[in-house]
Scaffold this active site. Structure first.
Site, PDB file in Angstrom:
ATOM      1  CB  THR A  42      18.126 -13.360  10.609  1.00 47.44           C
ATOM      2  OG1 THR A  42      18.700 -12.553  11.635  1.00 47.44           O
ATOM      3  CG2 THR A  42      19.037 -13.370   9.393  1.00 47.44           C
ATOM      4  CG  ASP A  43      14.255 -16.674  12.591  1.00 44.48           C
ATOM      5  OD1 ASP A  43      15.471 -16.940  12.718  1.00 44.48           O
ATOM      6  OD2 ASP A  43      13.436 -17.481  12.102  1.00 44.48           O
ATOM      7  CG  LEU A  44      15.042 -14.677  18.612  1.00 48.81           C
ATOM      8  CD1 LEU A  44      14.155 -15.251  19.708  1.00 48.81           C
ATOM      9  CD2 LEU A  44      16.166 -13.872  19.213  1.00 48.81           C
ATOM     10  CB  SER A  45      17.027 -19.656  14.399  1.00 45.17           C
ATOM     11  OG  SER A  45      16.364 -19.324  13.198  1.00 45.17           O
TER      12      SER A  45
END
Length: 147
Positions: A24-27
């Protein structure tokens, strides 16, 4: 313990995937390139389940599969800790390639659809006919036209 594996049911292959934090990314949403990785794992699993030893063929210089075309439609985001299923259908079998349609599902919800052409290549990178035994294995898995 065994590594993750899917199963072929009729003309469809189902491969389970869990979205890990690293996907995943930061979100907390799965990074777009990971969908391709999950689909590649599913296609590799299909070969194994069909009895196709791609590594031995590559090492013997007989050839290998490579993606020659991909079309992706993202519909909904996968999120951290989701359990997904990559569903794969072989929709066309040609002398030197196979077309696959892959759907990434969270339950009944479609997250992405990917159309792939996997070409069979000689060690010099040029297309060549798939081994007949491999074509026969794919033929047993190809989606049949509705009658």
């Amino acid at each position: 313990m065994q590594p993750p594996s899917g199963q072929i049911v009729g003309s469809r292959h189902h491969y389970p995937v869990r979205v890990f934090f690293e996907d995943t990314d930061l979100s907390g949403i799965a990074y777009h390139a990971n969908y391709l990785k999950w689909c590649e794992r599913a296609r590799s699993d299909i070969l194994r389940l069909l009895g196709i030893d791609q590594r031995a063929a590559f090492e013997a210089g007989d050839g290998f599969y490579a993606v020659s075309e991909a079309n992706i439609k993202w519909r909904r985001p996968a999120r951290f800790d989701d359990v997904l299923i990559v569903e794969t259908r072989c929709t066309e079998l040609r002398a030197a390639s196979a077309r696959m349609h892959q759907t990434i599902l969270r339950g009944a919800e479609v997250l992405a659809e990917i159309d792939i052409i996997a070409a069979f290549l000689a060690s010099n990178g040029r297309p060549r006919r798939q081994p007949e035994a491999w074509r026969a294995a794919f033929a047993s898995f190809i989606e049949k036209e509705p009658e």
